[in-house]
Design an enzyme around this catalytic site. Sequence first.
Site, short mmCIF file in Angstrom:
data_model
loop_
_atom_site.label_atom_id
_atom_site.label_comp_id
_atom_site.label_asym_id
_atom_site.label_seq_id
_atom_site.Cartn_x
_atom_site.Cartn_y
_atom_site.Cartn_z
CE LYS A 1 -6.17 -3.50 -1.07
NZ LYS A 1 -5.20 -4.46 -1.69
CG ASP B 1 -3.50 -1.45 1.78
OD1 ASP B 1 -2.45 -1.01 1.29
OD2 ASP B 1 -3.93 -2.60 1.56
#
Length: 296
Positions: free
Chosen positions: A12, A137
């Site tokens: 990401k 996350d």
Amino acid sequence: MSRELKVTAPAKVNLHLGVHPVADERGYHRVDSVMCAVDLHDELIISPSDRLSVEMEPPVDLPMEQNSVFRAADALSRALGRDARFAIRIVKRIPICSGLGGPSTDAAAAIMGLCRLWHVPPTDERVIEVARAIGADVPFFLYGLPSYLAGAGDILAESFPDVPRMPVVIVRPEGDGVSAGAAYKRFDARPQPTPDIQPMLDALRAGDCDEICQRAVNNLGPAARELEPAITEVLSWLSGQDGVRCSLVSGSGSASFAITETAEQAAAIARAASDQLGWWSHAGSTENSGPIVNFL
């Protein structure tokens, strides 16, 4: 049908990271985070076994029980009352200590794979709680869409399925990288103003890539640059390359990324970073999906 699975685990980048100088009872800071998956993947192979085991390729000097995948599989098995008798092999392509979410996406991929094997929806609240407990996350990677996460960056507030895929190049300088813990400790010593999330949310809702690039910000970036000065060199170099619309530290570093006008420009920048400067690089695009699970 084989019970062996292959699960992709995407990296990401953070289009917006706004850290607040306030920590919760878990020790996590309040964070406004907008993340996009990118087409750089680790890969997990999950096979039946007589016990839970995890190995990494290439190997790292870390006790198996401390690996995020082992912790996720163990915690999920206990939360669901299942027996995690699997051998999990992690093929690493996402560099560690880079702010690209490697340990978190690997954990999410393990969770998704086990959910498939155990016929449990990943939206089950027990699954979400396990993901949050493993790392801030991890829940994002269960969703995969470009998303705004609040709380400690672990609570889905809004997703943006209509954001177009954008060409991206990721560059990481040589060195050991920056750990998230070290970056947050440095941030605490000199907190940076927390940027307003609203302009980025407006741009995402409109699917306006120009405005998204204009609003990209990361107030944890200065801490990362202090810990790894080469990040500043990377960012300065990226900002001067043809076609770069914006460049930013990803998460806590040490990788930085740039969104470009075309895929060809991203590829050219990646080649120059690697061939001329000796930096690790990847050219690709943002994605709109999390881990992909396939039976082998």
